[in-house]
Design a protein around this motif. Structure first.
Motif, PDB file in Angstrom:
ATOM      1  N   GLN A   7       6.634  -2.761  20.393  1.00 48.49           N
ATOM      2  CA  GLN A   7       6.405  -1.452  20.540  1.00 48.49           C
ATOM      3  C   GLN A   7       5.709  -1.279  22.110  1.00 48.49           C
ATOM      4  OE1 GLN A   7       5.888   0.943  18.152  1.00 48.49           O
ATOM      5  NE2 GLN A   7       5.489   2.404  19.901  1.00 48.49           N
ATOM      6  N   VAL A   8       6.249   0.132  22.436  1.00 52.99           N
ATOM      7  CA  VAL A   8       5.638   0.700  23.842  1.00 52.99           C
ATOM      8  C   VAL A   8       5.232   1.904  23.341  1.00 52.99           C
ATOM      9  CG1 VAL A   8       6.468   1.618  25.991  1.00 52.99           C
ATOM     10  CG2 VAL A   8       7.280  -0.804  25.211  1.00 52.99           C
ATOM     11  N   THR A   9       3.921   2.122  23.842  1.00 48.39           N
ATOM     12  CA  THR A   9       3.462   3.381  23.534  1.00 48.39           C
ATOM     13  C   THR A   9       2.540   3.847  25.065  1.00 48.39           C
ATOM     14  OG1 THR A   9       2.498   2.827  21.293  1.00 48.39           O
ATOM     15  CG2 THR A   9       1.442   4.563  22.338  1.00 48.39           C
ATOM     16  N   VAL A  10       3.083   4.888  25.354  1.00 50.68           N
ATOM     17  CA  VAL A  10       2.713   5.885  26.532  1.00 50.68           C
ATOM     18  C   VAL A  10       1.736   6.949  26.219  1.00 50.68           C
ATOM     19  CG1 VAL A  10       3.358   6.901  28.535  1.00 50.68           C
ATOM     20  CG2 VAL A  10       4.889   5.126  27.385  1.00 50.68           C
ATOM     21  N   SER A  11       0.604   6.872  26.739  1.00 51.10           N
ATOM     22  CA  SER A  11      -0.465   7.898  26.507  1.00 51.10           C
ATOM     23  C   SER A  11      -0.545   8.988  27.692  1.00 51.10           C
ATOM     24  CB  SER A  11      -1.780   7.341  26.345  1.00 51.10           C
ATOM     25  OG  SER A  11      -2.135   6.491  27.655  1.00 51.10           O
ATOM     26  N   SER A  12      -0.547  10.288  27.239  1.00 46.73           N
ATOM     27  CA  SER A  12      -0.655  11.273  28.037  1.00 46.73           C
ATOM     28  C   SER A  12      -1.940  11.438  28.711  1.00 46.73           C
ATOM     29  CB  SER A  12      -0.188  12.678  27.677  1.00 46.73           C
ATOM     30  OG  SER A  12      -0.963  12.857  26.550  1.00 46.73           O
TER      31      SER A  12
END
Length: 123
Positions: A118-123
């Motif tokens: 899983q890759v999660t990119v937060s803004s």
């Protein structure tokens, strides 16, 4: 038969980097075309990048071109995906895959798949 295990996923802020690794075990890793695919929630799995058996040829989806780099180390039976300038829309499960056939971005041409990271990119 090739067994693939991805690692390196996680949570990162937008604009940051992340490097994924895919370790292969089995026969003749160096003879396989390797690819990275991703699947975001509610979307179909899509092609991200591919690399030829020698590493001399690469291909990228337009959405990641210029930001992601695929590479491989056949001595370590490992393929990498360096991801820079990450965007929230890059959030997805990333899968490593191996193809015994031609250099391709088509999922159906890939014979072996990892479990995903899983890759999660937060803004």
């Amino acid at each position: 038969q090739v067994h693939l295990v991805e690692s390196g996923g996680g949570l990162v802020q937008a604009g940051g980097p992340l490097r994924l690794s895919c370790a292969a075990s089995g026969r003749a890793f160096g003879s396989y075309v390797m690819g990275w695919f991703r699947q975001a929630p509610g979307k179909e799995r899509e092609f991200v990048a591919a690399i030829s058996w020698s590493g001399g040829r690469t291909a990228y989806a337009d959405s990641v071109k210029g930001r992601f780099t695929i590479s491989r180390d056949n001595a370590k039976d490992t393929v990498y995906l360096q991801m820079n300038s990450l965007k929230p829309e890059d959030t997805a499960i990333y899968y490593c895959a191996a193809s015994q056939s031609r250099f391709t971005g088509f999922m159906n041409d890939y014979n072996y798949w990892g479990q995903g990271t899983q890759v999660t990119v937060s803004s």
